[in-house]
Design a protein around this motif. Sequence first.
Motif, PDB file in Angstrom:
ATOM      1  N   ALA A  19       0.812  -1.214   0.000  1.00  0.00           N
ATOM      2  CA  ALA A  19       0.000   0.000   0.000  1.00  0.00           C
ATOM      3  C   ALA A  19       0.845   1.264   0.000  1.00  0.00           C
ATOM      4  O   ALA A  19       0.505   2.250  -0.653  1.00  0.00           O
ATOM      5  N   TYR A  47      -5.604   5.538  -2.659  1.00  0.00           N
ATOM      6  CA  TYR A  47      -5.660   4.360  -1.795  1.00  0.00           C
ATOM      7  C   TYR A  47      -6.344   4.684  -0.473  1.00  0.00           C
ATOM      8  O   TYR A  47      -7.202   3.923   0.004  1.00  0.00           O
ATOM      9  N   THR A  51      -9.915   3.078   0.716  1.00  0.00           N
ATOM     10  CA  THR A  51      -9.976   2.291   1.944  1.00  0.00           C
ATOM     11  C   THR A  51     -11.026   2.838   2.894  1.00  0.00           C
ATOM     12  O   THR A  51     -11.807   2.086   3.493  1.00  0.00           O
ATOM     13  N   SER A  85      -1.893  -1.922 -11.185  1.00  0.00           N
ATOM     14  CA  SER A  85      -0.893  -0.889 -10.903  1.00  0.00           C
ATOM     15  C   SER A  85       0.428  -1.198 -11.596  1.00  0.00           C
ATOM     16  O   SER A  85       1.073  -0.309 -12.168  1.00  0.00           O
ATOM     17  N   ARG A  98      -4.949   1.454  -7.595  1.00  0.00           N
ATOM     18  CA  ARG A  98      -4.859   1.815  -6.178  1.00  0.00           C
ATOM     19  C   ARG A  98      -6.231   1.787  -5.507  1.00  0.00           C
ATOM     20  O   ARG A  98      -6.348   1.429  -4.326  1.00  0.00           O
ATOM     21  N   GLY A 102      -7.335  -0.406  -2.336  1.00  0.00           N
ATOM     22  CA  GLY A 102      -7.999   0.167  -1.167  1.00  0.00           C
ATOM     23  C   GLY A 102      -9.235  -0.615  -0.775  1.00  0.00           C
ATOM     24  O   GLY A 102      -9.510  -0.828   0.418  1.00  0.00           O
TER      25      GLY A 102
END
Length: 386
Positions: A19, A47, A51, A85, A98, A102
């Motif tokens: 991450a 990210y 999340t 990614s 990303r 997340g």
Amino acid sequence: MPRILYFFALCNLVIGSSAFVLGGILQPVGAALGISVAAAGQVMTAYAVATAVLAPVLIILTAKWSRKRAIQLALGFFTLGGLVSALAPDLTTLLLGRVLMGAGAMFSAAASALAVSMVPPALRGRALSITFLGMSISYAVGLPMGAWLGLEYGWRVPVWLSAGASLAVLLAASWLIPASMASAGSSFAGFRAAARQGAVLRVWLRTLLFFIAIFSVFAYVGPVLLTLNPMSSTQLSVTLAVFGLAGVAGTLVGGWANDRFGALKTILVQLAVLTSTMCLLPLTAGNVPATLATLVAWGIAGFGLMAPQQSRLASLSPAQAPLLLSLNGSMLYIGTALGAVISGALIDSVGFAHLGWVGAPFGLLAILTLVFDRAPAACPAVPNPS
């Protein structure tokens, strides 16, 4: 302790390293994609926001699933995001990857909820500290190693390695986690009842505040340390690795102290130490040993807060632990983003060396949230299983 907790720690090591690895290699990312470093930095924001928003939603949507299926979904999203990614030809595709990662970070909340459900209340702190040990180790080992690989061999190398590691833990989870692990049963209805508790709201607020405090400095930790004490890149890497090792120790100490002294007392002491170190850090300019000692104390206190915070939250509504812990993770990432924004807006006026004084007031506010909390009745002591 159940052996599966050590596997959860390994998964969190992969998640933590994957991450945040791009944060140390934004310059080569920007150069390769033809964008500015500031634009490349948005991969960290993507990210964090994903999340904070998607992980709680996925916790609810998978509430009736077995925990094995939910964890497979989480690690599947994380692996797919890593692959996207690694292959990204432009910033838009990289941001998509990303976001998928997340969403997959829901694993951490799901694993935490399982950890507290598998042990007696008196052992929750140690169970949580083991589960999140991998996240702490990622700061000490995964991030420095990933940054070195990215600078030496190109930014895609550590991203490919991270995607491969994610795939490996996904396959291992499919083999190691019993299919019989039941649903934790989170729901909107149950969440509303739990969220009405003032104590729950105070835990979330406290997490938000102390992460604003921490990332007021840590978002710019490289420039801060170089301003306090000019050092080579190797010395800086070693300093950050020592900070990460202090975090590993803090994670273990926090879990032990939670079970020995209770969550609220542990949180109070750690917040007091964290806030004190933020006040002291600017005063260590020109003194490398003093700076290092302050960082060690900061790492132990800061990382040590997560286990007692999560233990406190899980004890307030065990049935809703997955969703409550996921939203606590949301507060973590929102605090991370706000800390960077607040200190970034004040850098020109206060300078990198004094960012600790920007974060310290938020640490004090976090301490004030404890005024209204009372410790629950003590759990009977449970002998440590051999």
